[in-house]
Design an enzyme around this catalytic site. Structure first.
Site, PDB file in Angstrom:
ATOM      1  N   CYS A  92     -48.717  76.743   8.136  1.00 50.22           N
ATOM      2  CA  CYS A  92     -49.978  77.400   7.780  1.00 50.22           C
ATOM      3  C   CYS A  92     -49.710  78.586   6.856  1.00 50.22           C
ATOM      4  O   CYS A  92     -48.560  78.930   6.580  1.00 50.22           O
ATOM      5  CB  CYS A  92     -50.725  77.869   9.022  1.00 50.22           C
ATOM      6  SG  CYS A  92     -49.847  79.147   9.953  1.00 50.22           S
ATOM      7  N   CYS A  96     -47.548  81.307   8.323  1.00 49.57           N
ATOM      8  CA  CYS A  96     -46.110  81.010   8.250  1.00 49.57           C
ATOM      9  C   CYS A  96     -45.562  81.428   6.896  1.00 49.57           C
ATOM     10  O   CYS A  96     -44.502  82.058   6.791  1.00 49.57           O
ATOM     11  CB  CYS A  96     -45.866  79.520   8.464  1.00 49.57           C
ATOM     12  SG  CYS A  96     -46.345  78.901  10.077  1.00 49.57           S
ATOM     13  N   ASP A 112     -61.407  73.517 -32.751  1.00 52.19           N
ATOM     14  CA  ASP A 112     -60.803  73.514 -34.074  1.00 52.19           C
ATOM     15  C   ASP A 112     -61.198  72.187 -34.729  1.00 52.19           C
ATOM     16  O   ASP A 112     -61.581  71.240 -34.027  1.00 52.19           O
ATOM     17  CB  ASP A 112     -59.281  73.638 -33.931  1.00 52.19           C
ATOM     18  CG  ASP A 112     -58.573  73.422 -35.263  1.00 52.19           C
ATOM     19  OD1 ASP A 112     -58.980  74.053 -36.260  1.00 52.19           O
ATOM     20  OD2 ASP A 112     -57.631  72.611 -35.291  1.00 52.19           O
ATOM     21  N   ASP A 141     -55.010  72.725 -31.718  1.00 54.20           N
ATOM     22  CA  ASP A 141     -53.688  72.091 -31.668  1.00 54.20           C
ATOM     23  C   ASP A 141     -52.672  72.692 -32.626  1.00 54.20           C
ATOM     24  O   ASP A 141     -51.514  72.280 -32.639  1.00 54.20           O
ATOM     25  CB  ASP A 141     -53.818  70.598 -31.969  1.00 54.20           C
ATOM     26  CG  ASP A 141     -54.163  70.333 -33.435  1.00 54.20           C
ATOM     27  OD1 ASP A 141     -54.878  71.171 -34.035  1.00 54.20           O
ATOM     28  OD2 ASP A 141     -53.710  69.314 -33.977  1.00 54.20           O
ATOM     29  N   ASP A 150     -54.172  78.200 -34.308  1.00 55.38           N
ATOM     30  CA  ASP A 150     -55.154  78.246 -33.223  1.00 55.38           C
ATOM     31  C   ASP A 150     -54.666  79.079 -32.042  1.00 55.38           C
ATOM     32  O   ASP A 150     -55.455  79.402 -31.144  1.00 55.38           O
ATOM     33  CB  ASP A 150     -55.461  76.824 -32.713  1.00 55.38           C
ATOM     34  CG  ASP A 150     -56.064  75.950 -33.795  1.00 55.38           C
ATOM     35  OD1 ASP A 150     -56.895  76.464 -34.558  1.00 55.38           O
ATOM     36  OD2 ASP A 150     -55.700  74.763 -33.872  1.00 55.38           O
TER      37      ASP A 150
END
Length: 741
Positions: free
Chosen positions: A14, A17, A422, A635, A639
């Site tokens: 959990c 822990c 773009d 890309d 950019d």
């Protein structure tokens, strides 16, 4: 020297822990501590200047009751004990406890004398309690030592209270009023069942990520040459390859590591990364992705990257990093979990006092109600709420070729209102084609094409590539045969006019130039070409900016060529989907206004910013972000500032390295076609996390009073506590098939 240490740690169940391990490591002064209980992984930076032996760090973790599996120490390397072999998993512990608990349940429905014997019940309950103390009790004790109490503290206190009360009844000879051995055993058994179901649920949320991580070790055909030049081929394991090694890849074989083709061509199945079923044709100079498959052909290649430097491993690290990061919503849950156990202990004690002194429920009933309150409380649900949702969201995204670099991006996607694109390479393919051309009457079409081809074949820019593809000679020149012979022009010298075009000089000293419209105007103006009385015949006035290249012979215009950038096939349906969903669309590009407007009109984009520098792109995104959160999709290198400025930066899988590094999200396949799915996953992952947290909080808020009022026995409380995590897990798993866009 800094080393990134990563250990597999068993026993963390959990958030509490994980908090105890995190606190332990940070108390030693370690940096870069990351504890992920879902993946059972601990990471930290260990430097030569730390003066902290790794053995000491490992002992500290194991001192909290957890097991470090791959630290490379004597402790980690020790053989498993018999107990670990028999009871080493939650399922084994559940089955072992169930065997001894079932007879305790049967005594309530079956009238066998032995089942009703206190001593017989004591023996069975003691066995279950010992198993519980070995695993749950040890964890509870160590969590108390670390001052971050976990849920096992509540479980063990409840089980011990029921067992101790029953033992008192057995020793005093009053078993009818005091016999609750089945309660003690049931609590532990059902908690182990809950741990098992929870581990299965967590495993399912990790399944899509783990399937991608199963990168196989394959046999590779290593290639070398003998002294006489003959080829020698021998097999090695892919993990033994080094950068620069020559390999031979035959039809049907897997590419062992990232490689670059030296010779040959073939069709390659890259679905392991892209998900695309159609093979990609590749030839000399192109890159091969490790673990892709050569469907047809034979290739010679050299290894370009190995191990963690390969494309696949790089992508997997991005996913892993996103998984173990905490989203903002988790921070509140973590704070509550940290104080949850002490609060529940206080409420259980208060419940006992109120029931005994005010409600006059009697000692036995008051104790059972307090035990039920201890057992039913579940801090695990709050700790699991966010990681489970994120794991499933990331898993589905990865299967669809969408990689989130961090959990913040996944959560931030639900805020997005504006989408900025773009143009070149994002909305368009970036592959230019000749759109139109024209030439004057002083030159034939074949001569016009031939001159441009012979000039541009020495250039490498995209316009030159488009001209070479469009004007490539279809046959060899034939000998001169009178008037029908094509004009043959050869150049003695060809040079590039930097940033403007190409210039060629024939053996006779005649100069030809393929230049931009702006450069053509400058050349004519510098030559003092006399303007004609009729401005329509003025050479300078006839030059138009949307004609990208002009061919000049000295100062005479011979013709022009214009180009077009084809729109990606997925661009139009993607834009329409986004607009129908209520997003406002923008295009920001460095291209000319006329080109940008043409693309925007074809796609129906709302707003256009053209002729923008990288700095202007960044400023435009900042301005748009002031109105509403924005996602930027690009890309190129230019950019990158805008990607960093956006609320969420999105890049494509084939983008430049700097764009990939800057973006928060990568669309590996389908270009921008995956964007609506990415946005939908962000939105629905957020809503799933919110539902999980609401469930976790509501469960505890409702369950504690119900248990305190005596409407829930400790046994059913244990079952409800275990099932609460399972409900939360299944709600998260729903995201795997839920319609999100």
């Amino acid at each position: 020297m800094d080393n990134q240490i990563e250990w597999k740690v068993r026993g963390m169940t959990c958030t509490n822990c994980a908090m105890s391990v995190d606190k332990q490591l940070k108390s030693l002064g370690l940096q870069g501590v990351e504890v992920d209980f879902m993946q059972s992984v601990v990471r930290f930076q260990h430097t030569t200047n730390d003066h902290i032996p790794l053995q000491k760090i490992q002992d500290g973790i194991q001192g909290l009751g957890f097991k470090v599996e791959n630290a490379g120490s004597n402790t980690a390397a020790a053989k498993e004990s018999l107990t670990e072999k028999l009871l080493g998993t939650p399922f084994k512990r559940f089955i072992a406890c169930l065997i001894f608990t079932i007879p305790l349940w049967l005594h309530m429905v079956v009238q066998l004398p032995i089942l009703h014997q206190p001593l017989f019940q004591l023996i069975l309950a003691t066995i279950v309690l010992v198993i519980g103390l070995v695993y749950l009790g040890r964890s509870a004790w160590h969590s108390l030592k670390s001052k971050v109490a976990n849920m096992n503290v509540l479980v063990i206190l409840g089980a011990l209270a029921a067992f101790g009360y029953s033992l008192y009844g057995t020793l005093t000879g009053e078993p009818e009023a005091f016999l609750f051995y089945e309660t003690s055993a049931t609590i532990i058994t059902l908690v182990f069942m809950g741990n098992w179901l929870e581990s299965r649920t967590v495993a399912k949320t990790q399944a899509s990520i783990k399937s991608l991580m199963l990168q196989q070790t394959v046999q590779a055909n290593m290639l070398t040459y003998a002294a006489d030049g003959s080829e020698i081929v021998f097999q090695v394991l892919s993990e033994d390859l080094k950068v620069g090694d020559l390999i031979l890849i035959k039809s049907g074989e897997l590419v062992p590591m990232d490689a670059k083709i030296l010779s040959g061509e073939g069709d390659v199945d890259e679905s392991i990364l892209t998900g695309e079923s159609l093979p990609v044709h590749k030839g000399k100079g192109e890159l091969l992705i490790g673990n892709s498959q050569l469907v047809s052909g034979n290739l010679k290649a050299y290894i370009s990257a190995t191990g963690k430097d390969t494309v696949l491993q790089h992508m997997l690290r991005l996913v892993e990093k996103a998984q173990h990061q905490k989203a903002p919503m988790q921070l509140l849950a973590d704070k509550i979990s940290a104080v949850f156990v002490p609060v529940v202990l206080g409420l259980a004690a208060l419940g006992f006092l109120l029931n005994y002194f005010i409600a006059d429920a009697g000692f036995t009933s008051s104790l059972m109600r307090a035990i039920a309150m201890l057992v039913i409380a579940c801090p695990c649900a709050m700790g699991l709420a966010t990681p489970a949702g994120i794991a499933v969201g990331l898993g589905r995204a990865t299967k669809k070729g969408i990689l989130f670099k961090n959990a913040h991006a996944l959560e931030n996607f639900q805020k997005i209102k504006n989408i900025v694109f773009d143009k070149t390479g994002t909305l368009t393919t970036g592959k230019l084609q000749v759109d139109d051309f024209n030439h004057t009457s002083t030159i034939s079409e074949s001569a016009f094409k031939q001159i441009l081809f012979n000039l541009e074949k020495y250039a490498s820019h995209p316009l030159a590539t488009a001209i070479m593809q469009a004007f490539k000679p279809t046959s060899k020149p034939h000998p001169a045969n009178g008037a029908n012979a094509p004009t043959q022009i050869s150049f003695a010298k060809v040079e590039e006019i930097k940033g403007e075009g190409m210039r060629g000089t024939t053996k006779d000293g005649v100069q030809y130039m393929a230049v931009s419209a702006r450069k053509a105007k400058a050349i004519l103006a510098a030559a003092n070409i006399d303007k004609a009385a009729d401005s329509q015949n003025d050479p300078i006035q006839l030059i138009e900016p949307h004609h990208h290249i002009y061919l000049l012979r000295e100062t005479e215009i011979l013709g022009w060529v214009s180009f077009k950038d084809t729109i990606r096939p997925e661009a139009l349906p993607t834009i329409q989907t986004l607009k129908n969903a209520g997003f406002t669309t923008y295009m920001i590009s460095g291209d000319s206004e006329i080109n940008c407007q043409t693309v925007a009109e074809q796609l129906g984009i709302d707003h256009v910013y053209s002729e923008q520098s990288p700095e202007q792109k960044q400023m435009a995104v900042r301005k748009i972000k002031e109105e509403a959160p924005v996602a930027m999709i690009g890309d190129g290198i230019n950019d990158s500032p805008a990607l960093a400025e956006a609320t969420v930066g999105v890049s494509l899988g084939n983008a430049t390295q700097i764009a990939i590094m800057t973006a928060d999200v990568l669309l590996i396949r389908n270009g921008i076609g995956s964007l609506p799915l990415a946005l939908g996953l962000g939105k629905h992952t957020y809503s799933t996390i919110r539902q999980n947290l609401i469930w976790a909080f509501a469960y505890n808020v409702v369950a504690l009073p119900i248990a305190g009022l005596g409407l829930l026995s400790p046994s059913f409380a244990a079952l409800a506590m275990g099932l609460s995590d399972v409900v939360l897990g299944f709600n998260s798993i729903r995201l795997s098939w839920k319609k999100v866009c």
